[in-house]
Design an enzyme around this catalytic site. Sequence first.
Site, mmCIF file in Angstrom:
data_model
loop_
_atom_site.group_PDB
_atom_site.id
_atom_site.type_symbol
_atom_site.label_atom_id
_atom_site.label_comp_id
_atom_site.label_asym_id
_atom_site.label_seq_id
_atom_site.Cartn_x
_atom_site.Cartn_y
_atom_site.Cartn_z
ATOM 1 N N SER A 15 -10.117 -0.852 6.629
ATOM 2 C CA SER A 15 -9.503 -0.708 5.300
ATOM 3 C C SER A 15 -8.748 -1.907 4.772
ATOM 4 O O SER A 15 -8.320 -1.888 3.615
ATOM 5 C CB SER A 15 -8.566 0.496 5.286
ATOM 6 O OG SER A 15 -9.311 1.662 5.133
ATOM 7 N N SER B 81 -9.899 1.555 2.429
ATOM 8 C CA SER B 81 -9.018 2.355 1.607
ATOM 9 C C SER B 81 -7.918 1.569 0.907
ATOM 10 O O SER B 81 -7.323 2.089 -0.032
ATOM 11 C CB SER B 81 -8.362 3.427 2.466
ATOM 12 O OG SER B 81 -7.518 2.846 3.443
ATOM 13 N N LYS C 33 0.852 -1.194 0.000
ATOM 14 C CA LYS C 33 0.000 0.000 0.000
ATOM 15 C C LYS C 33 0.884 1.238 0.000
ATOM 16 O O LYS C 33 1.904 1.276 0.719
ATOM 17 C CB LYS C 33 -0.913 -0.031 1.237
ATOM 18 C CG LYS C 33 -1.989 1.048 1.259
ATOM 19 C CD LYS C 33 -2.922 0.862 2.468
ATOM 20 C CE LYS C 33 -4.054 1.876 2.511
ATOM 21 N NZ LYS C 33 -4.968 1.655 3.656
HETATM 22 N N1 GLN Z 1 -13.383 3.742 5.739
HETATM 23 C C1 GLN Z 1 -12.861 4.214 6.987
HETATM 24 C C2 GLN Z 1 -12.488 5.665 6.869
HETATM 25 O O1 GLN Z 1 -12.760 6.235 5.879
HETATM 26 C C3 GLN Z 1 -11.691 3.366 7.397
HETATM 27 C C4 GLN Z 1 -10.472 3.691 6.664
HETATM 28 C C5 GLN Z 1 -9.292 2.892 7.089
HETATM 29 O O2 GLN Z 1 -9.415 1.866 7.754
HETATM 30 N N2 GLN Z 1 -8.128 3.398 6.781
HETATM 31 O O3 GLN Z 1 -11.924 6.233 7.737
#
Ligand code: GLN
Length: 474
Positions: free
Chosen positions: A176, A152, A77
């Site tokens: 995410s 994400s 990532k």
């Molecule tokens: N979807 C969640 C957010 O927008 C989690 C994102 C994540 O785990 N980095 O914060």
Amino acid sequence: MTPRTAVDTAAGVRSGSLRAADVLEEHLARVASREAEIHAFNLVTQDAARARAADIDRRVAAGEDLGPLAGVTIALKDNLCTRGVPTTCSSRILEGWKPPYDASVVERLAAAGAVFVGKTNLDEFAMGSSTENSAFGPTRNPLDTSRVPGGSSGGSAAAVAADFATVAIGSDTGGSIRQPAALCGVVGVKPTYGAVSRYGLIAFASSLDQIGPFTHTVEDAALLMEVISGHDARDSTSIPQPAMQLRQELGKGVEGLRIGRITDLPAGADPGIMARLDAAFAALEAQGASIVDVQVPAFTYGLTAYYLVAPAEASSNLARYDGVRFGMRVEAPDTNAMYSATRAAGFGDEVKRRIMIGTYALSAGYFDAYYGKALKIRRLIANDFAAAYAKADVLLTPTSPTVAFELGSKGDNPLAMYLCDTYTIPTNLVGHPAMSVPFGTAELGLPAGVQIMAPTLGEPVMFRVAAALEEAAK
Ligand code: GLN
């Protein structure tokens, strides 16, 4: 054809029956044919990967043992620092920045023999659930390119689902890793907070962030966890324990285990998703586990608490992007104007929204009403989980309320997007481990994930259950 696993790749490369260079070329050929459509990567590092694979083959031929990930291709990532290799967080504000060091996880994977194929796309600074918030354009789901891969870590999930790399690494602050794993039909693990070093992971919300793997199989996930877990003095929140040993748990079965069903789980999951959860309970019961009903009343407030705690921490962590120290700078007549112009041009809408919410929640006049209250909810959730784990060894929920949705379908409605995280967020708030295992298909024939949650350092029992579900899914 089922993709070759990390376990099989490393065994083949170590024994000399498989060449790391050939493994890599197979992956690069798939990248060449499908990446333009999918956009899993911000950067494919094929030259470095080819040099690395050739070096591995030379060293194996010379009798060296390269380690448990010898020749295994890995996608990282793009919020993990890689020395001398651009690391963007899919944000304009970091364009051109090259970290001067590797994240601890990257070091450990390299020491285990891995071949890095590139940096994967994400929602900007990991804020989002669809990878549509990337400044460099969205990633598409390899199983249906009209749909999102989740987020994400959508690029990492897509890279594994498309077999661009054998495995991938992502980060999980509120879901995410697990949610994109579910939407792309792969395994995704959010380890216990502190089990995997965050050193070199670009911070979003430091009390929630954890790094974890995406894989095709539960065994590969266990192997990756064995390599990346364990104490690291460079992360002050790292748990002072050696690396986990998880592969030995996989054959143990679930006989006698108590699997918790949360009776007051927030509603909203699609019927097909709930049907897969029911099927998962039935499969585990058939293998000798008992199903116990538990309640976690504060679970439902997780989303609210998270969307104060995470932005609050983000507003502080992202203060460092000021046009002086990293990446982009927009010149202006004085320093304050330069800060403003840089941040206005460098951050996307969702990141700005989080910074403003977080700054507001932490401000003197509103701290007690928002941030302070969110911390109290966090404590209530922890208390409720503790009571539930007195009755159950693990808890099962859906990972995502829906299957992969269409690009653009949540449009300008951030709240609709935040609801994707309903089932994943509570474990981040309490630091527990959780993972998503693919368990058949739901709406439109798209993959459904089942989430297995366990108490702190409960990875051994969590992986036992995961292996049983994987077996049942066959
Ligand atoms: N979807 C969640 C957010 O927008 C989690 C994102 C994540 O785990 N980095 O914060």
